[in-house]
Design an enzyme around this catalytic site. Structure first.
Site, PDB file in Angstrom:
ATOM      1  N   SER A  39       0.792  -1.239   0.000  1.00 24.79           N
ATOM      2  CA  SER A  39       0.000   0.000   0.000  1.00 24.79           C
ATOM      3  C   SER A  39       0.820   1.283   0.000  1.00 24.79           C
ATOM      4  O   SER A  39       0.246   2.379  -0.048  1.00 24.79           O
ATOM      5  CB  SER A  39      -0.947   0.013   1.202  1.00 24.79           C
ATOM      6  OG  SER A  39      -2.010  -0.889   0.993  1.00 24.79           O
ATOM      7  N   LYS A  77      -0.085   3.746  -2.656  1.00 22.15           N
ATOM      8  CA  LYS A  77      -1.163   4.738  -2.579  1.00 22.15           C
ATOM      9  C   LYS A  77      -0.654   6.178  -2.531  1.00 22.15           C
ATOM     10  O   LYS A  77      -1.437   7.102  -2.762  1.00 22.15           O
ATOM     11  CB  LYS A  77      -2.052   4.440  -1.380  1.00 22.15           C
ATOM     12  CG  LYS A  77      -2.827   3.122  -1.543  1.00 22.15           C
ATOM     13  CD  LYS A  77      -3.742   2.851  -0.361  1.00 22.15           C
ATOM     14  CE  LYS A  77      -4.643   1.648  -0.635  1.00 22.15           C
ATOM     15  NZ  LYS A  77      -4.147   0.396  -0.058  1.00 22.15           N
ATOM     16  N   SER A  79      -6.020   3.282   4.402  1.00 23.79           N
ATOM     17  CA  SER A  79      -5.493   2.458   3.316  1.00 23.79           C
ATOM     18  C   SER A  79      -6.565   1.577   2.688  1.00 23.79           C
ATOM     19  O   SER A  79      -6.336   0.409   2.356  1.00 23.79           O
ATOM     20  CB  SER A  79      -4.335   1.596   3.823  1.00 23.79           C
ATOM     21  OG  SER A  79      -3.510   1.185   2.765  1.00 23.79           O
TER      22      SER A  79
END
Length: 466
Positions: A127, A130, A182
């Protein structure tokens, strides 16, 4: 009876004619001499090739060049071989004790990797992806845009916001869902809203990475879930992940908005119709762990392990740490330990300094030039640095070595035009090129031709008032 010769200024006519004849002999001798010299140069007999503003590039390559290199002492004046070896051992021990398989400590201003462990090996990034999704949404979207959840977005695995198909949210709210909690469904909904599809958005991500200067990154998904396409596996190097974070916090036109989102402790919002309420908490423990922490993003997948990228500002320095494959379940806190070690090392050992000096350039003799110092006087032209005189201050450590390499010709051949590049100054750090600038002549110098010499001799001759 002999005719009396007329005198002018006390000089008989016969004498004046003799002087004039001598001048003519001198002129023709000079012309023959110059022709012979030109012939010798054309046949390679003359060893004295010099740089001219008009000679071709291949001629310049044969020009004798003077190189001067100024090597600086390492920043620490009291450095000894033993101290340097001790510092090298300290670095090696630090890298050996890191849990992460890949790690990079980077100067966010310059992008230079200050310390690295397999920092150029591409690995899955989970993640931490992101941060790229967020910065693209900020730069290409409008926070007030309505984003409608698709079946594909709703189907994303946990961690997710819990969207329903057809449910609408404001883009600005989803960015907090993306970065604080997230949420995977928020990432896909944002990607599809902006680009129309996940593959199209992944193309944008790769284009942006290339624009930032990444060469070791490949994006497939907007949320960081493990994926693969014809271009390869969703992965990045620690060095390039740090480069993207550096862009997000410093150089992006939306850097302030990015920082505001990633620093928010808690954020609450509802869907566009106000039917559902949601709350997001910031899970970036680094923000409370160290003074000066300004941003960060965690990540985890089965393939990637625990990942992290974070930024810290101390005095006028901005450090970024990127970690990949930093442990698996039961090792959740390894990333915080590694981040602290690297940040503390950077703050202790690196500072800004003006390591390069502006070189002093001497005048360069110009052969065959018109001189202010008489018919055959010598001329030397001043040289100046064009553009930025030095790269300025840079974050350096105790053992970094800075050099300036100056390349200018020993002499020039007229004519030379003002502003003509005649040399280069190259700035090196640890042997690698960091910047350069040109050395150019400050004034125009004409060539001393036979015609010019003849005219000057005539002027001198008639100054006798014959």
């Amino acid at each position: 009876m002999k005719k009396k010769e007329k005198k002018r200024n006390g000089i008989p006519a016969r004498t004046r004619r003799g002087i004039l004849a001598a001048c003519m002999v001198f002129f023709f001798s000079l012309q023959i001499f110059q022709g012979k010299m030109l012939w010798r140069e054309s046949t390679g007999e003359s060893p004295g090739k010099v740089l001219s503003g008009k000679v071709p590039a291949e001629e310049n390559e044969r020009t004798q060049i003077m190189e001067t290199t100024q090597q600086k002492e390492p920043v620490s004046d009291a450095q000894t071989a033993q101290e340097k070896e001790t510092r090298e051992q300290e670095r090696e021990q630090l890298l050996t004790r890191l849990y992460a398989r890949s790690a990079a400590l980077v100067d966010a201003d310059s992008g230079r990797v200050l310390l690295g462990k397999e920092e150029h090996v591409m690995r899955p990034m989970a993640s931490t992806t992101k941060i790229m999704t967020c910065i693209l949404a900020l730069e290409k979207g409008n926070p007030k845009d309505l984003v409608t959840a698709s079946a594909n977005a709703v189907a994303q695995p946990k961690v997710h916001l819990g969207m329903h198909e057809g449910e609408a949210f404001y883009l600005g709210d989803l960015l907090y869902s993306l970065m604080l909690e997230s949420h995977n469904d928020s990432a896909v909904a944002i990607a599809e809203h902006l680009a129309g599809s996940v593959p199209q958005f992944a193309g944008w991500m790769n284009e942006k990475a290339e624009e930032i200067g990444c060469t070791e990154a490949h994006f497939v998904t907007p949320n960081g879930l493990d994926g693969e396409d014809v271009g390869g596996v969703h992965s990045i190097s620690a060095a390039d992940l740090a480069k993207i974070m550096s862009y997000c916090v410093l150089r992006s036109p939306k850097a302030a908005e990015f920082l505001a989102i990633t620093q928010m402790p808690v954020y609450s919002f509802s869907d566009a119709e106000g039917k559902g309420n949601f709350s997001c908490s910031n899970h970036n423990a680094f923000l409370q762990m160290m003074d000066g922490a300004i941003s960060g993003k965690t990540g985890f997948t089965g393939d990637a392990g625990y990942c992290y990228v974070g930024a810290l500002q101390s005095e006028d320095r901005t450090f970024v740490v990127a970690l990949l494959a930093c442990g698996w379940p039961n090792n959740k806190n390894y990333k915080w330990t590694d981040t602290r070690k690297l940040m503390e090392y950077g703050m202790a050992h690196y500072r800004y300094d003006e390591v390069w000096k502006i070189p002093e350039l001497s005048k360069i003799p110009v052969e065959n030039s018109v001189s202010k110092n008489g018919l055959f006087g010598k001329t030397a032209v001043e040289v100046e640095i064009k553009g930025k005189e030095s790269p300025g201050k840079i974050l350096v450590g105790d053992d970094d070595v800075a050099e300036e390499k100056t390349e200018v010709p020993e002499k020039l051949d007229a004519p030379v035009k003002s502003g003509t590049p005649v040399g280069q100054i190259t700035y090196l750090l640890n042997g690698e090129k960091w910047g350069s600038c040109q050395a150019v002549v400050k004034e125009t110098v004409r060539r001393r031709t036979f015609t010019w010499i003849a005219m000057k001799m005539c002027e001198m001759f008639y100054q006798f008032n014959f």
